[in-house]
Design a protein around this motif. Structure first.
Motif, PDB file in Angstrom:
ATOM      1  N   GLU A   3     -32.085 -54.164 -15.610  1.00  0.00           N
ATOM      2  CA  GLU A   3     -33.073 -55.612 -14.855  1.00  0.00           C
ATOM      3  C   GLU A   3     -34.443 -54.623 -15.450  1.00  0.00           C
ATOM      4  N   LEU A   4     -35.599 -55.456 -13.736  1.00  0.00           N
ATOM      5  CA  LEU A   4     -36.270 -54.405 -13.295  1.00  0.00           C
ATOM      6  C   LEU A   4     -36.264 -52.364 -13.838  1.00  0.00           C
ATOM      7  N   PRO A   5     -35.756 -52.282 -12.357  1.00  0.00           N
ATOM      8  CA  PRO A   5     -34.995 -51.112 -11.990  1.00  0.00           C
ATOM      9  C   PRO A   5     -34.871 -50.144 -13.298  1.00  0.00           C
ATOM     10  N   GLU A   6     -33.593 -50.809 -13.956  1.00  0.00           N
ATOM     11  CA  GLU A   6     -32.937 -50.021 -14.927  1.00  0.00           C
ATOM     12  C   GLU A   6     -34.358 -49.837 -16.364  1.00  0.00           C
ATOM     13  N   ALA A   7     -34.900 -51.193 -16.362  1.00  0.00           N
ATOM     14  CA  ALA A   7     -36.202 -50.798 -17.797  1.00  0.00           C
ATOM     15  C   ALA A   7     -37.694 -49.527 -16.930  1.00  0.00           C
ATOM     16  N   GLY A  51     -49.433 -44.867 -25.516  1.00  0.00           N
ATOM     17  CA  GLY A  51     -48.820 -45.999 -24.213  1.00  0.00           C
ATOM     18  C   GLY A  51     -47.569 -45.782 -23.860  1.00  0.00           C
ATOM     19  N   ILE A  52     -47.006 -45.916 -22.624  1.00  0.00           N
ATOM     20  CA  ILE A  52     -45.254 -46.964 -22.421  1.00  0.00           C
ATOM     21  C   ILE A  52     -45.828 -46.889 -21.019  1.00  0.00           C
ATOM     22  N   ASP A  53     -45.072 -48.790 -21.370  1.00  0.00           N
ATOM     23  CA  ASP A  53     -45.373 -49.733 -19.903  1.00  0.00           C
ATOM     24  C   ASP A  53     -43.740 -50.333 -20.093  1.00  0.00           C
ATOM     25  N   ARG A  54     -43.859 -51.207 -18.605  1.00  0.00           N
ATOM     26  CA  ARG A  54     -42.615 -51.882 -18.511  1.00  0.00           C
ATOM     27  C   ARG A  54     -43.693 -53.189 -17.832  1.00  0.00           C
ATOM     28  N   ARG A  55     -42.771 -54.179 -18.601  1.00  0.00           N
ATOM     29  CA  ARG A  55     -43.064 -55.756 -18.072  1.00  0.00           C
ATOM     30  C   ARG A  55     -41.524 -56.181 -18.264  1.00  0.00           C
ATOM     31  N   GLY A  56     -41.616 -56.621 -16.921  1.00  0.00           N
ATOM     32  CA  GLY A  56     -40.465 -57.682 -16.924  1.00  0.00           C
ATOM     33  C   GLY A  56     -38.947 -56.349 -17.150  1.00  0.00           C
ATOM     34  N   LYS A  57     -38.611 -56.736 -18.144  1.00  0.00           N
ATOM     35  CA  LYS A  57     -37.148 -56.189 -18.664  1.00  0.00           C
ATOM     36  C   LYS A  57     -37.324 -55.103 -19.733  1.00  0.00           C
ATOM     37  N   SER A  58     -38.661 -55.305 -20.147  1.00  0.00           N
ATOM     38  CA  SER A  58     -38.620 -54.784 -21.251  1.00  0.00           C
ATOM     39  C   SER A  58     -39.911 -53.909 -21.639  1.00  0.00           C
ATOM     40  N   VAL A  59     -39.631 -52.963 -22.349  1.00  0.00           N
ATOM     41  CA  VAL A  59     -40.287 -51.526 -22.486  1.00  0.00           C
ATOM     42  C   VAL A  59     -41.916 -51.311 -23.717  1.00  0.00           C
ATOM     43  N   ILE A  60     -42.457 -51.434 -23.604  1.00  0.00           N
ATOM     44  CA  ILE A  60     -43.844 -51.343 -24.290  1.00  0.00           C
ATOM     45  C   ILE A  60     -44.079 -50.698 -25.193  1.00  0.00           C
ATOM     46  N   LEU A  61     -44.218 -50.001 -26.130  1.00  0.00           N
ATOM     47  CA  LEU A  61     -45.079 -49.062 -26.974  1.00  0.00           C
ATOM     48  C   LEU A  61     -46.002 -49.114 -27.452  1.00  0.00           C
ATOM     49  N   LEU A 159     -33.451 -70.901  -4.768  1.00  0.00           N
ATOM     50  CA  LEU A 159     -33.841 -69.861  -4.085  1.00  0.00           C
ATOM     51  C   LEU A 159     -33.449 -68.653  -4.586  1.00  0.00           C
ATOM     52  N   LYS A 160     -32.453 -68.676  -5.501  1.00  0.00           N
ATOM     53  CA  LYS A 160     -32.169 -67.133  -5.596  1.00  0.00           C
ATOM     54  C   LYS A 160     -32.997 -67.606  -8.186  1.00  0.00           C
ATOM     55  N   ALA A 161     -32.149 -69.145  -7.938  1.00  0.00           N
ATOM     56  CA  ALA A 161     -32.630 -69.313  -9.094  1.00  0.00           C
ATOM     57  C   ALA A 161     -34.074 -68.887  -9.385  1.00  0.00           C
ATOM     58  N   LEU A 162     -35.508 -68.863  -8.322  1.00  0.00           N
ATOM     59  CA  LEU A 162     -36.743 -69.461  -8.318  1.00  0.00           C
ATOM     60  C   LEU A 162     -37.045 -67.532  -8.874  1.00  0.00           C
ATOM     61  N   LEU A 163     -36.314 -66.721  -7.910  1.00  0.00           N
ATOM     62  CA  LEU A 163     -36.411 -65.089  -8.044  1.00  0.00           C
ATOM     63  C   LEU A 163     -35.382 -64.086  -9.472  1.00  0.00           C
ATOM     64  N   MET A 164     -35.029 -65.266 -10.221  1.00  0.00           N
ATOM     65  CA  MET A 164     -34.675 -65.140 -11.339  1.00  0.00           C
ATOM     66  C   MET A 164     -35.022 -65.312 -13.316  1.00  0.00           C
ATOM     67  N   HIS A 165     -36.202 -66.904 -12.408  1.00  0.00           N
ATOM     68  CA  HIS A 165     -37.180 -67.688 -13.143  1.00  0.00           C
ATOM     69  C   HIS A 165     -37.745 -66.353 -13.774  1.00  0.00           C
ATOM     70  N   GLN A 166     -37.529 -65.558 -15.712  1.00  0.00           N
ATOM     71  CA  GLN A 166     -38.800 -64.839 -15.591  1.00  0.00           C
ATOM     72  C   GLN A 166     -39.735 -65.246 -15.729  1.00  0.00           C
TER      73      GLN A 166
END
Length: 276
Positions: A3-7, A51-61, A159-166
């Protein structure tokens, strides 16, 4: 399941060890792992990682070659990993992409993904812009309080569905949604738009606290996740409710953690997180 922290952990390790390196060669194990831009693969040979960035659960080079800039997006999906050379992997047949590099601290970067829910995207700048707009909502670590309050107030769903709505809030998955809602003392099925302002503010603060703490501890190593250097995330030890059904609530309320009826992936305390 990254998820976000791991990415973010992945992006930071890559930034420290491969930023500035030049890609000498690209090995592709199976073409279908590249969702977009397969015909541009050869361009990446000889390109420098700028450059190396993160968006959501993805990593961008970000990569530059002559006067051109292109991007490599690695979706981590449910089981995707970016690994440095020498890090042992189970089932090496699931290594689908390898970048051989020169000029950085690491000679190789490998993409391992057994279930292939994530993919690789090779994009130019207009393609990247379209990808970001289509895939990602606000970043929960940088969104302002006013914007967060507005988006919660507009959502009539759970609420949980909102938090997980990418496409609304990018990067929070099932693990951290459970942990956030428990710490905020909110029921997963609470209607988002009915939250009072002070409870929305508490949620806003807890989202940042949990994600920041998880990044500090290297993320959560649940099932497959390891960082590029092979280290495991230690935030798993700080989980309060995820996958802890039947255990006493850590708040000391006297209740026990339960699975939400009809939703085996949701864990909550029926006392601390009453639906009201």
């Amino acid at each position: 399941m990254p998820e976000l922290p791991e990415a973010e952990v992945v992006a930071r390790q890559l930034g420290a060890r491969v930023l500035g390196a030049t890609i000498k060669d690209v090995w592709l194990g199976r073409p279908d792992i590249v969702r977009q831009g397969l015909d541009t693969l050869d361009w990446y040979r000889g390109a420098a990682i700028t450059g190396i960035d993160r968006r959501g659960k993805s990593v961008i080079l970000s990569l530059a070659k002559a006067s051109d800039t292109r991007y490599l997006i690695a979706e981590l999906g449910m089981t995707g990993l970016l690994l440095f050379q020498g890090v042992p992997v189970r089932h090496p047949q699931h290594l689908h992409l390898m970048l051989t590099m020169d000029g950085g601290q690491e000679p190789e970067l490998r993409y391992w993904n057994p279930r292939r829910f994530g993919r690789i995207h090779l994009l130019d700048k207009p393609g990247l812009d379209r990808f970001l707009v289509k895939r990602f909502g606000c970043d929960p670590l940088t969104v302002s309080w006013e914007e967060f309050r507005r988006l919660v107030g507009r959502r009539r769903g759970r609420l949980k569905a909102l938090l997980m709505h990418q496409q609304v809030i990018a990067g929070i998955g099932n693990i951290y949604a459970n942990e956030i809602l428990h710490r905020a003392r909110l029921h997963p099925h609470h209607t988002a738009s009915r939250l009072k302002s002070e409870r929305v503010r508490r949620l806003f603060d807890v989202v940042r606290e949990v994600l920041t703490d998880a990044i500090r501890h290297g993320g959560s190593s649940v099932r497959d996740f390891i960082a590029p250097d092979g280290t495991q995330g230690l935030f798993t030890r700080r989980h309060l409710v995820y996958n802890k059904a039947g255990r006493p609530c850590p708040s000391g309320c006297g209740s026990r953690i339960r699975r939400l009826p009809g939703d085996r992936t949701s864990f909550y305390c029926p006392f601390c997180q009453r639906l009201r």
